[in-house]
Design a protein around this motif. Structure first.
Motif, mmCIF file in Angstrom:
data_model
loop_
_atom_site.group_PDB
_atom_site.id
_atom_site.type_symbol
_atom_site.label_atom_id
_atom_site.label_comp_id
_atom_site.label_asym_id
_atom_site.label_seq_id
_atom_site.Cartn_x
_atom_site.Cartn_y
_atom_site.Cartn_z
ATOM 1 N N LYS A 72 0.812 -1.217 0.000
ATOM 2 C CA LYS A 72 0.000 0.000 0.000
ATOM 3 C C LYS A 72 0.845 1.267 0.000
ATOM 4 O O LYS A 72 0.322 2.374 -0.057
ATOM 5 C CB LYS A 72 -0.904 0.021 1.236
ATOM 6 C CG LYS A 72 -1.925 -1.101 1.284
ATOM 7 C CD LYS A 72 -2.770 -0.937 2.537
ATOM 8 C CE LYS A 72 -3.798 -2.054 2.663
ATOM 9 N NZ LYS A 72 -4.399 -2.026 3.999
ATOM 10 N N CYS A 73 2.161 1.105 0.124
ATOM 11 C CA CYS A 73 3.050 2.264 0.212
ATOM 12 C C CYS A 73 3.320 2.785 -1.201
ATOM 13 O O CYS A 73 3.883 2.088 -2.031
ATOM 14 C CB CYS A 73 4.350 1.852 0.893
ATOM 15 S SG CYS A 73 5.512 3.196 1.108
ATOM 16 N N ALA A 74 2.865 4.037 -1.469
ATOM 17 C CA ALA A 74 2.857 4.533 -2.846
ATOM 18 C C ALA A 74 4.188 5.144 -3.277
ATOM 19 O O ALA A 74 4.858 5.819 -2.488
ATOM 20 C CB ALA A 74 1.749 5.572 -2.998
ATOM 21 N N ASP A 75 4.512 4.906 -4.530
ATOM 22 C CA ASP A 75 5.714 5.486 -5.125
ATOM 23 C C ASP A 75 5.574 7.015 -5.133
ATOM 24 O O ASP A 75 4.518 7.541 -5.492
ATOM 25 C CB ASP A 75 5.861 4.965 -6.570
ATOM 26 C CG ASP A 75 7.227 5.322 -7.146
ATOM 27 O OD1 ASP A 75 8.080 5.827 -6.398
ATOM 28 O OD2 ASP A 75 7.431 5.084 -8.354
ATOM 29 N N GLY A 76 6.611 7.714 -4.742
ATOM 30 C CA GLY A 76 6.588 9.167 -4.793
ATOM 31 C C GLY A 76 5.891 9.850 -3.630
ATOM 32 O O GLY A 76 5.927 11.067 -3.520
ATOM 33 N N CYS A 77 5.232 9.066 -2.782
ATOM 34 C CA CYS A 77 4.545 9.668 -1.630
ATOM 35 C C CYS A 77 5.524 9.802 -0.472
ATOM 36 O O CYS A 77 6.260 8.876 -0.172
ATOM 37 C CB CYS A 77 3.365 8.797 -1.212
ATOM 38 S SG CYS A 77 2.553 9.359 0.310
ATOM 39 N N SER A 78 5.523 10.966 0.173
ATOM 40 C CA SER A 78 6.399 11.130 1.342
ATOM 41 C C SER A 78 5.604 11.693 2.517
ATOM 42 O O SER A 78 6.153 12.374 3.380
ATOM 43 C CB SER A 78 7.568 12.055 0.997
ATOM 44 O OG SER A 78 7.070 13.337 0.639
ATOM 45 N N ALA A 79 4.303 11.386 2.528
ATOM 46 C CA ALA A 79 3.433 11.950 3.564
ATOM 47 C C ALA A 79 3.913 11.605 4.970
ATOM 48 O O ALA A 79 3.911 12.457 5.858
ATOM 49 C CB ALA A 79 2.001 11.460 3.362
ATOM 50 N N CYS A 80 4.356 10.354 5.167
ATOM 51 C CA CYS A 80 4.772 9.949 6.517
ATOM 52 C C CYS A 80 6.029 10.697 6.944
ATOM 53 O O CYS A 80 6.142 11.149 8.082
ATOM 54 C CB CYS A 80 4.977 8.436 6.599
ATOM 55 S SG CYS A 80 6.178 7.751 5.437
ATOM 56 N N VAL A 81 6.953 10.838 5.989
ATOM 57 C CA VAL A 81 8.200 11.522 6.295
ATOM 58 C C VAL A 81 7.929 12.993 6.631
ATOM 59 O O VAL A 81 8.433 13.524 7.626
ATOM 60 C CB VAL A 81 9.190 11.423 5.114
ATOM 61 C CG1 VAL A 81 10.494 12.141 5.433
ATOM 62 C CG2 VAL A 81 9.446 9.972 4.749
ATOM 63 N N ASP A 82 7.092 13.632 5.813
ATOM 64 C CA ASP A 82 6.775 15.048 6.039
ATOM 65 C C ASP A 82 6.076 15.260 7.375
ATOM 66 O O ASP A 82 6.376 16.197 8.110
ATOM 67 C CB ASP A 82 5.880 15.585 4.908
ATOM 68 C CG ASP A 82 6.580 15.492 3.554
ATOM 69 O OD1 ASP A 82 7.813 15.375 3.541
ATOM 70 O OD2 ASP A 82 5.879 15.534 2.524
ATOM 71 N N ALA A 83 5.140 14.365 7.673
ATOM 72 C CA ALA A 83 4.394 14.504 8.927
ATOM 73 C C ALA A 83 5.327 14.321 10.116
ATOM 74 O O ALA A 83 5.234 15.038 11.112
ATOM 75 C CB ALA A 83 3.266 13.476 8.987
ATOM 76 N N CYS A 84 6.239 13.364 9.987
ATOM 77 C CA CYS A 84 7.213 13.120 11.053
ATOM 78 C C CYS A 84 8.084 14.355 11.250
ATOM 79 O O CYS A 84 8.347 14.782 12.376
ATOM 80 C CB CYS A 84 8.073 11.909 10.706
ATOM 81 S SG CYS A 84 9.391 11.576 11.878
ATOM 82 N N ASP A 85 8.504 14.954 10.142
ATOM 83 C CA ASP A 85 9.340 16.160 10.208
ATOM 84 C C ASP A 85 8.628 17.274 10.954
ATOM 85 O O ASP A 85 9.229 17.975 11.768
ATOM 86 C CB ASP A 85 9.684 16.649 8.794
ATOM 87 C CG ASP A 85 10.761 15.782 8.146
ATOM 88 O OD1 ASP A 85 11.244 14.842 8.806
ATOM 89 O OD2 ASP A 85 11.113 16.037 6.979
ATOM 90 N N ARG A 86 7.331 17.448 10.641
ATOM 91 C CA ARG A 86 6.577 18.522 11.293
ATOM 92 C C ARG A 86 6.341 18.222 12.766
ATOM 93 O O ARG A 86 6.525 19.058 13.624
ATOM 94 C CB ARG A 86 5.225 18.722 10.599
ATOM 95 C CG ARG A 86 5.242 19.757 9.494
ATOM 96 C CD ARG A 86 3.849 20.233 9.163
ATOM 97 N NE ARG A 86 2.894 19.153 8.982
ATOM 98 C CZ ARG A 86 2.791 18.431 7.874
ATOM 99 N NH1 ARG A 86 3.594 18.678 6.850
ATOM 100 N NH2 ARG A 86 1.905 17.468 7.770
ATOM 101 N N GLU A 87 5.927 16.974 13.018
ATOM 102 C CA GLU A 87 5.602 16.589 14.389
ATOM 103 C C GLU A 87 6.802 16.749 15.314
ATOM 104 O O GLU A 87 6.673 17.175 16.449
ATOM 105 C CB GLU A 87 5.144 15.120 14.401
ATOM 106 C CG GLU A 87 4.850 14.557 15.775
ATOM 107 C CD GLU A 87 3.433 14.857 16.237
ATOM 108 O OE1 GLU A 87 2.630 15.290 15.382
ATOM 109 O OE2 GLU A 87 3.136 14.653 17.427
ATOM 110 N N ASN A 88 7.966 16.403 14.794
ATOM 111 C CA ASN A 88 9.144 16.354 15.645
ATOM 112 C C ASN A 88 10.124 17.495 15.381
ATOM 113 O O ASN A 88 11.291 17.424 15.777
ATOM 114 C CB ASN A 88 9.826 14.992 15.497
ATOM 115 C CG ASN A 88 8.932 13.870 16.005
ATOM 116 O OD1 ASN A 88 8.608 13.830 17.178
ATOM 117 N ND2 ASN A 88 8.507 12.990 15.114
ATOM 118 N N GLY A 89 9.629 18.531 14.714
ATOM 119 C CA GLY A 89 10.447 19.724 14.523
ATOM 120 C C GLY A 89 11.663 19.517 13.637
ATOM 121 O O GLY A 89 12.580 20.336 13.633
ATOM 122 N N LEU A 90 11.683 18.409 12.885
ATOM 123 C CA LEU A 90 12.844 18.142 12.034
ATOM 124 C C LEU A 90 12.905 19.124 10.870
ATOM 125 O O LEU A 90 13.969 19.367 10.299
ATOM 126 C CB LEU A 90 12.789 16.699 11.513
ATOM 127 C CG LEU A 90 12.976 15.631 12.599
ATOM 128 C CD1 LEU A 90 12.445 14.280 12.152
ATOM 129 C CD2 LEU A 90 14.437 15.518 12.983
#
Lengths: 268, 156
Positions: A72-90
């Motif tokens: 189910k993990c889509a090519d070109g999608c980085s939603a999880c990475v972006d959300a993690c960056d925002r959540e954790n101030g990265l």
């Protein structure tokens, strides 16, 4: 600052996990044994309390984990990475000064990985983060006790004890840890961060301690409509993650290392 | 000879100091560090009696740190986050002022006492929570502060 070395030993080592785990391993691998279900059942009560900020120490009646369905993990999608960056101030890291590109490296908690089977040409996408091992090599090698496993299975760094030696980064088979090379500003209240320490995914520990349901990456993936990541308590047989693990085949990455990871992958 | 003079000098100095100290104590003119305009300025007391806080706050925070990081305990009153939230003050543009600045709550007294902390190298020196949260918190505190964590184009 070493006064809590003993405490760390007591939170990470005394886990009477061998019995439970033997059970769980069997139950994840093949059919769910009746004995396994009986062993993990007590976790159910304690898990459903929460909501307000924690006032009791975390216990090993839960073990947090993720199940990632790579199909189910889509090519070109980085939603999880972006959300993690925002959540954790990265996303607040701003490399500056210094000519050296190494100095400009930013910390990342999730990396999106693409695997290709060279014989068949099949390509698999997956997000790779700290795998929250039951037997974490990063904890074994840490000289100060900064790298530790919380009773609820979260592997993390106590930055107050970390001296920045980076042994843990070398020891981690998943390259899951990052070093902070430069002074930081504008940190989030919930996620302090500073030069000279190592850090990695902590399963949104501030959310855990406030009794929230999921992690930032899980929410983002669901919002994108992929729903490739499930978060939950591996010790609770009725949790969504345990049910899913029972239904579909899943693996640990580098299971040959016998680390019993808390993050599992389907479709790899 | 020289030594004796120095010693006598020190003794007088000591006596004068004691007298002065007694004076201040009697007059109850201990310098106060709570900053005007901070939520703390509106309140009666700290999380412990003021005397206790002056002497013991470092111990409280240290223990809190271990129980939070290692045991996940968040509901207790000695959290560093809590100190910042309550002792923070705002400038004329309603922006929160870093609490470790030499004219702010923690910074002023530490400056006076020659205590050098590195806590705020990592810890947020102003309340800073993701987008909506921080805005709500600032509104609740009656201020429209800049929120460092809000992503440029709205984000969430």
């Amino acid at each position: 600052m070493n006064e809590n070395a003993t405490r760390i030993a007591s939170t990470s080592d005394e886990t009477p996990a061998s019995t439970v785990d033997a059970g769980r391993r069997g139950f994840i691998g093949t059919a769910a044994g009746l004995s396994a279900a009986a062993l993990v059942a007590p976790g159910v009560f304690l898990h459903s309390v929460a909501a307000a900020p924690r006032s009791e120490p975390v216990t090993d009646s839960v073990r947090w984990g993720l199940l990632i369905d790579t199909a189910k993990c889509a090519d070109g999608c980085s939603a999880c990475v972006d959300a993690c960056d925002r959540e954790n101030g990265l996303d607040l890291q701003e490399p500056h000064g210094s000519e050296s590109k190494w100095e400009h490296q930013k910390a990342v908690w999730i990396r999106k990985i693409k695997l290709q089977d060279n014989q068949t040409g099949r390509i698999t996408q997956l997000p790779l983060m700290c795998q929250h091992c039951e037997h974490p090599p990063c904890v074994d090698v840490c000289p100060t006790g900064a790298s530790f496993k919380r009773a609820d299975g979260i592997v993390m760094v106590d930055r107050h004890l970390c001296i920045g030696c980076r042994y843990c980064m070398m020891a981690c088979p998943y390259k899951a840890r990052s070093f902070i090379h430069q002074p930081t500003t504008g940190q989030l209240t919930a996620v302090p961060r500073g030069k000279g320490c190592v850090e990695s995914c902590n399963l949104c520990v501030h959310r855990r301690d406030h009794g929230e349901e999921s992690t930032a990456c899980v929410d983002a993936c669901a919002q994108e409509g992929h729903g490739a990541i499930v978060f939950g308590d591996l010790k609770d047989p009725d949790s969504a993650i345990s049910q899913r693990l029972r239904e579909i085949p899943s693996r640990q990455i580098r299971e040959d290392l016998v680390l019993n990871t808390g993050v599992r992958y389907a479709g790899v | 000879m020289v030594k004796a003079v120095v010693r006598a000098g020190l003794l007088t100095l000591g006596l004068v100091w004691v007298a002065l100290a007694a004076d201040t104590a009697l007059a109850d003119e201990v310098k106060r560090y709570v900053v005007e305009g901070s939520p703390a300025a509106e309140r009666e007391s700290c999380v412990e009696p003021t005397e206790t806080m002056r002497r013991m706050h470092m111990e409280f925070i240290k223990h809190q740190r271990i129980s939070t990081v290692h045991e996940g305990i968040r509901g207790t009153k000695y959290s560093l986050t809590g100190c910042v939230d309550c002792h923070i003050s705002y400038d004329e543009n309603r922006n929160p002022r870093p609490i470790d600045q030499p004219d702010q709550f923690c910074g002023a007294c530490h400056n006076y006492a020659a205590v050098d902390l590195n806590c705020f190298d990592c810890h947020a020196s102003v309340p800073n929570r993701p987008g909506a949260d921080a805005e709500a918190a600032h509104r609740a505190a009656g201020v429209v502060g800049r929120v460092a964590s809000t992503p440029p184009q709205g984000g969430r």
